[in-house]
Design a protein around this motif. Structure first.
Motif, short mmCIF file in Angstrom:
data_model
loop_
_atom_site.label_atom_id
_atom_site.label_comp_id
_atom_site.label_asym_id
_atom_site.label_seq_id
_atom_site.Cartn_x
_atom_site.Cartn_y
_atom_site.Cartn_z
N UNK A 17 2.00 9.57 -6.04
CA UNK A 17 2.66 10.79 -5.82
C UNK A 17 3.46 11.14 -6.85
N UNK A 18 4.31 10.22 -7.42
CA UNK A 18 5.29 10.27 -8.53
C UNK A 18 4.34 10.71 -9.76
N UNK A 19 3.25 10.14 -9.85
CA UNK A 19 2.68 10.28 -11.10
C UNK A 19 1.86 11.78 -11.12
N UNK A 20 1.48 12.23 -10.03
CA UNK A 20 1.03 13.82 -9.83
C UNK A 20 2.38 14.79 -9.81
N UNK A 21 3.41 14.49 -9.65
CA UNK A 21 4.65 15.22 -9.82
C UNK A 21 4.99 15.29 -11.18
N UNK A 22 4.90 14.10 -11.77
CA UNK A 22 5.30 13.92 -13.15
C UNK A 22 4.55 14.61 -14.31
N UNK A 23 3.07 14.46 -13.78
CA UNK A 23 1.86 15.32 -14.46
C UNK A 23 2.25 16.94 -14.52
N UNK A 24 2.38 17.26 -13.28
CA UNK A 24 2.51 18.65 -13.10
C UNK A 24 3.87 19.09 -14.07
N UNK A 25 4.97 18.38 -13.74
CA UNK A 25 6.21 18.73 -14.80
C UNK A 25 5.96 18.75 -16.24
N UNK A 26 4.98 17.84 -16.64
CA UNK A 26 4.75 17.63 -18.00
C UNK A 26 4.00 18.91 -18.56
N UNK A 27 2.75 19.49 -17.44
CA UNK A 27 2.26 20.33 -17.84
C UNK A 27 2.91 21.85 -18.00
N UNK A 28 3.76 21.76 -17.18
CA UNK A 28 4.55 22.98 -17.19
C UNK A 28 5.56 23.08 -18.52
N UNK A 29 6.04 21.81 -18.76
CA UNK A 29 6.73 21.84 -20.13
C UNK A 29 6.08 22.16 -21.04
N UNK A 30 4.84 21.57 -21.20
CA UNK A 30 4.01 21.86 -22.61
C UNK A 30 3.80 23.18 -22.59
N UNK A 31 3.59 24.12 -21.39
CA UNK A 31 3.26 25.34 -21.36
C UNK A 31 4.57 26.38 -21.81
N UNK A 50 5.92 6.43 -17.50
CA UNK A 50 6.85 5.38 -16.49
C UNK A 50 6.11 5.37 -15.34
N UNK A 51 5.76 6.62 -14.75
CA UNK A 51 5.10 6.75 -13.39
C UNK A 51 3.69 6.18 -13.37
N UNK A 52 2.96 6.58 -14.53
CA UNK A 52 1.63 5.91 -14.69
C UNK A 52 1.82 4.19 -14.59
N UNK A 53 2.67 3.77 -15.43
CA UNK A 53 2.77 2.29 -15.50
C UNK A 53 3.22 1.76 -14.25
N UNK A 54 4.02 2.32 -13.21
CA UNK A 54 4.25 1.91 -12.20
C UNK A 54 3.20 1.73 -11.33
N UNK A 55 2.11 2.80 -11.10
CA UNK A 55 1.31 2.85 -10.49
C UNK A 55 0.24 1.68 -10.82
N UNK A 56 0.00 1.12 -12.03
CA UNK A 56 -0.46 -0.02 -12.47
C UNK A 56 -0.09 -1.13 -12.06
N UNK A 57 1.44 -1.24 -11.84
CA UNK A 57 2.07 -2.29 -11.42
C UNK A 57 2.01 -2.57 -9.74
N UNK A 58 1.85 -1.53 -9.14
CA UNK A 58 1.62 -1.41 -7.77
C UNK A 58 0.36 -1.74 -7.34
N UNK A 69 0.88 -1.22 0.05
CA UNK A 69 -0.02 -0.04 0.12
C UNK A 69 0.91 1.05 0.05
N UNK A 70 1.91 1.16 0.68
CA UNK A 70 2.83 2.36 0.88
C UNK A 70 3.36 2.45 -0.51
N UNK A 71 3.83 1.64 -1.31
CA UNK A 71 4.37 1.58 -2.54
C UNK A 71 3.52 2.20 -3.39
N UNK A 72 2.27 2.00 -3.49
CA UNK A 72 1.27 2.35 -4.40
C UNK A 72 0.92 3.88 -4.11
N UNK A 73 1.04 4.27 -2.64
CA UNK A 73 0.83 5.58 -2.20
C UNK A 73 1.93 6.65 -2.91
N UNK A 74 3.11 6.10 -2.89
CA UNK A 74 4.40 6.51 -3.36
C UNK A 74 4.29 6.80 -4.83
#
Length: 275
Positions: A65-79, A100-108, A57-62
């Protein structure tokens, strides 16, 4: 040995007991194997350890969180790419990080579901269910064998004979106690051939013995199909060789106890015209 020869026993009275050391050991072994099979089934049906589930469960939460961070970075880079504030390579890197972060969430999520699911496969659990049922049947068989070591009387009867003594080793199937219930007592007598036509199954004859207060009615239950010569030891008023037929008649069980095996009796046929 709980009875003596000549004693009267009621239904369910203990007759004798056999040494049950081997059967008790077999029952204990079957019980332990049954418990082992149940524990193995519970282990296959159980999920992962609580600590393993917490870790997943802790790995899934982590990962989320990585997905949320990478999504913010992607939106900023696209802007920023519109103003040429970041390079195309940086934007591609942000997109790859988000995938990669999205795939890791599915794996967790899959790992957490796997830990929460039973450890055994469906086929293994089904096979272990069968093993538990087989072990339970073995316990029931062992219990039955152990219960047979203490033998009780199946009927109310007199102990005709005791054929074994404490400490003796008996062969399998050998008799230990002989019972004679009243319902198994019958009168055996012979009639000459001229009188056979008067005798039929179900007819009532009267029987008298030395200590009988009154005549006892007995029902004819068997008529020999073949004649024989008069037995030399037959109890009769005259002795001469002639053909006779063996007849058996059964008195009521309540009155049958008045007779002893081998006791001479007098049998009178039913009156003329009566059955």
């Amino acid at each position: 040995m709980n009875v003596t020869r000549g004693a009267w026993v009621e239904i369910g009275a203990p007759l004798f007991a056999q040494d049950g050391t081997a059967d008790r050991a077999a029952r204990d072994q079957a019980a332990r194997q049954f418990q082992q099979a149940r524990d193995q089934l519970a282990n296959l049906q159980a999920a992962g350890k609580p600590t393993e589930i917490q870790q997943a469960e802790a790995n899934l939460v982590d990962s989320r969180a990585t997905v949320e961070r990478t999504k913010v970075d992607l939106d900023r880079a696209e802007a920023l790419i519109k103003d040429s504030a970041v390079t195309v390579q940086t934007l591609d890197q942000r997109r790859a990080d988000y995938r990669s972060a999205t795939a890791r969430v599915a794996a967790m999520e899959a790992a957490l579901a796997q830990i929460r699911a039973p450890m055994g496969r469906k086929g293994e659990i089904t096979a272990q269910h069968s093993a538990v049922e087989a072990a339970q049947a073995a316990v029931e068989m062992a219990d039955w064998r152990l219960s047979q070591r203490c033998v009780t009387s199946p009927v109310a009867a007199r102990v005709a004979d005791v054929l074994a003594r404490p400490g003796e080793t008996m062969a399998a199937g050998a008799p230990v106690v002989s019972l004679l219930p009243p319902g198994n007592i019958f009168v055996r007598f012979f009639v000459p051939e001229p009188e056979l036509s008067r005798i039929h199954l179900g007819d009532v004859v009267t029987v008298r013995c030395d200590r009988c207060d009154a005549d006892i009615a007995a029902t004819i239950s068997f008529i020999a199909p073949q004649p024989e010569y008069t037995p030399p030891v037959i109890f009769s008023e005259e002795s001469r060789a002639k053909l006779v037929y063996l007849i058996e008649a059964r008195p009521p069980p309540a009155q049958a106890a008045l007779f002893n095996p081998g006791q001479p009796v007098t049998v009178r046929p039913p009156p003329e015209g009566k059955s």
